[in-house]
Every structure is written in C-alpha cells, then in structure tokens.
Design a protein around this motif. Structure first.
Motif, PDB file in Angstrom:
ATOM      1  N   GLU A  69       0.831  -1.207   0.000  1.00 15.33           N
ATOM      2  CA  GLU A  69       0.000   0.000   0.000  1.00 15.33           C
ATOM      3  C   GLU A  69       0.863   1.253   0.000  1.00 15.33           C
ATOM      4  OE1 GLU A  69      -3.123   0.148  -0.506  1.00 15.33           O
ATOM      5  OE2 GLU A  69      -3.285  -2.037  -0.562  1.00 15.33           O
ATOM      6  N   SER A  97      -0.944  -9.732  -8.329  1.00 19.63           N
ATOM      7  CA  SER A  97      -2.161 -10.451  -8.700  1.00 19.63           C
ATOM      8  C   SER A  97      -1.891 -11.448  -9.822  1.00 19.63           C
ATOM      9  CB  SER A  97      -3.259  -9.479  -9.142  1.00 19.63           C
ATOM     10  OG  SER A  97      -4.393 -10.192  -9.602  1.00 19.63           O
ATOM     11  N   GLN A 145      -1.636 -13.674  -4.410  1.00 19.46           N
ATOM     12  CA  GLN A 145      -0.625 -12.665  -4.128  1.00 19.46           C
ATOM     13  C   GLN A 145       0.507 -13.350  -3.380  1.00 19.46           C
ATOM     14  OE1 GLN A 145      -0.548  -8.688  -1.402  1.00 19.46           O
ATOM     15  NE2 GLN A 145      -2.163  -8.754  -2.946  1.00 19.46           N
ATOM     16  N   ASP A 175      -4.560 -11.971   0.634  1.00 19.98           N
ATOM     17  CA  ASP A 175      -5.676 -11.208   0.067  1.00 19.98           C
ATOM     18  C   ASP A 175      -6.963 -12.018   0.004  1.00 19.98           C
ATOM     19  OD1 ASP A 175      -5.040 -12.976  -1.928  1.00 19.98           O
ATOM     20  OD2 ASP A 175      -4.814 -11.481  -3.515  1.00 19.98           O
TER      21      ASP A 175
END
Length: 331
Positions: A69, A97, A145, A175
C-alpha cells in the motif's frame, strides 16, 4: 534538490547488494529507498531521478504487510509529478495479482494453465469439486498474491484437499484469494525463466524441479532447504554427485526463440520493462506460460557464466533513462 540518480524502491535489503555492485560497475549513481515505513510530503516535488520499483508480492512474509500500500501511494505521487518510473503502478498491480497476470496472458493468446480463483475459505472444497469435475485428479493450489511458492501445494484427491482446508496447516492467502490450477507434467524436470531488461531478452534460466519443490526463486538468499507439498528441495551446491544444478543457463533459448519474441512483444504492449517470465514444456506438447515476475532476481551461478549480466543490464538501462531525462531537463 540532490544530484539525480536511480532510486530503487523495495522492502528487502538482502536483495540490494548485488544490484548496488552492478550499478557501481556501470558508474550509475544509485540509492535504495526502503518502503517499510516513512512518510510522503504530498505538497513537495520528488527528487529528480529515475525510480525503479522492485516491490515484491511476498513482502508480507517478511513482516512488511503494508509495504504494498505504501508503494501504491509513492508510485502515484511520482507518476503525478512526471518522474520516470520503471515498474510503475500498472506493473505493481500485476506483481501482486496472479489473476491479473493470467487474464492478460490469456488475452494475448498464450497457453496458460486452466485456473479458477476462489474468494474466501468457505467455498474452497466445493470449488475444488467443480474444478475437477468431482474426480480424484491431481491439481495444485496457489496464493493469488505471493511468490516463493506461497500456498503452492499438489493434491491428488478431493479428500486430501478437504483435510488440508480443515487442518491447522492451511495457509490462508494474504488477500483471501486462492487459485486452483491444473497440474502440469513437465516433459523434463525443469521450468524455464526468460529474463528481459529494457524490453530486450537477456537470457533464459533452466530451473531444476526434480526435487519436487515449488520454490523457484533464483536469488541467492532463496537457496535454502524448502519443504513444500511434502517435497524437500535440497540446498543448491550440495547436490548429490551428478545431480543437475538448481539453476543453470539454458543456452538454446535465444532472442530468436518464437516464444521469446512473443513475450518481448507482450511485455512491450503492457509497459513492463524488467521481468522474468516462467514457462513449462509439458509431456503433451504444450508450452505453458504461467508467471510474470516483475521484481526479478538473478542467480549468482547463472550470472557467473551468462554472456550478459542481468543486474548490469538493468544499471545500463536505467542509467540511460537518467541521462535522457538530464538531457531533456537541460534543454
């Protein structure tokens, strides 16, 4: 403002020394930026230079749960300021991803493994039955992930999978997304990783899988004993006499190889300038592309014999971007 340089954005200091040595050898000024904690003055201009993001999908395994993040915020700030960013926001989203990677590879016409993405833990057992048609056939799981073989396990029956999901050994993905994927059998016990820098092919690495491990990270720091899906991966360098090296140069795969040419075009179309792409040649004649590593590492044994150095190619590539930006600024 400081002298323009290449800033390497990452969260794992263990990976930096080989890169620092390569930049020093090429005479390119470099500075690492650890995104484990810190702050951004959103009203300030970023320092001049070229920014290369090496944020890893496995950062949470090193206690850096929020680094992804943080990187999203930093890359957005840099891009809005017009800085040159290698491995920018779009590339970061691919790194974290496998669902996104799979979709782009499939849309580009590559043969990819049959895959189902399962959101949450409760649907997993029923999803596996749908995926296998209710049959006891081999399949594997992966974390969406991840990296370092996170969540990668082979199952040969639905009962075995059910027991795993209900057991304390179950690895919950960070995730919440688990991939169910067809089990592929390699024609020979290895996979291939094709390395690209600046949109150009560097070399291909043969990664031995005869020990049964799903840990395919080529970095020196990753070469440790692994127990994944019940298989033990021996420490490279202490193999039995005559055993193949864990990582070696695959010399017959060159820039003229048809798949390499297709991958080069694909990476250019996606704006991915530095990557290692993994593929497998199967017993039934398929060449299956299954992973894009946008924060690629380099194996020292391969680097010792390769005609071109991956890290030094990166130093030259980013150094050229730095000179270009300096020339434009001077005008």
């Amino acid at each position: 403002m400081s002298t323009p340089r290449v800033y390497v954005i990452h969260e794992n200091p263990e990976w930096f020394p080989p890169l620092a040595a390569a930049f020093a050898a090429e005479g390119v000024p470099v500075q690492e930026v650890l995104l484990t904690e810190g702050q951004i003055d959103l009203g300030a201009e970023p320092e001049p230079g070229v920014y290369w993001s090496r944020m890893s999908a496995s950062s949470h395994t090193r206690g850096h749960e929020h680094s992804k993040e943080y990187t999203r915020a930093v890359l957005g700030w840099l891009e809005r300021a017009g800085r040159t960013v290698v491995g920018g926001s779009h590339v970061l989203e691919l790194e974290v991803s496998k669902v996104a990677q799979h979709g782009l590879l499939q849309a580009a016409g590559f043969d990819v493994p049959r895959t189902s993405a399962v959101f949450g833990t409760a649907p997993l057992k029923e999803a596996a039955r749908t995926f296998t048609g209710g049959q006891d056939v081999p399949f594997i799981t992966k974390h969406n992930q991840g990296g370092k073989g996170l969540g990668v396990r082979r199952f040969d029956s639905l009962a075995e999978f059910d027991a795993y999901v209900d057991s304390p050994e179950f690895e919950a993905p960070v995730d919440g997304i688990t991939l169910l994927q067809e089990y592929l059998t390699a024609r020979e016990p290895f996979i291939t990783r094709a390395e690209f820098v600046g949109g150009e092919f560097v070399y291909a690495v043969r990664v031995d899988t005869s020990a049964g491990s799903f840990e395919l990270c080529p970095a020196d720091a990753c070469e440790v004993p692994q127990v994944i899906a019940g298989a033990v991966c021996d420490v490279p360098g202490v193999e039995a006499p005559g055993a193949p090296a864990a990582f070696s140069l695959r010399e017959e795969v060159t820039s003229e190889h048809p798949l390499v040419q297709r991958l080069r075009t694909f990476l250019a179309d996606q704006g991915i300038q530095i990557a290692g792409v993994e593929f497998m040649e199967t017993t039934d004649g398929r060449t299956v592309v299954y992973d894009i590593n946008t924060n690629t590492n380099y194996n020292p044994a391969v680097e010792a014999v390769a005609p071109v150095s991956g890290p030094r190619a990166i130093a030259r590539f980013t150094g050229a971007l730095l000179e270009r930006d300096h020339a434009v600024a001077a005008v």
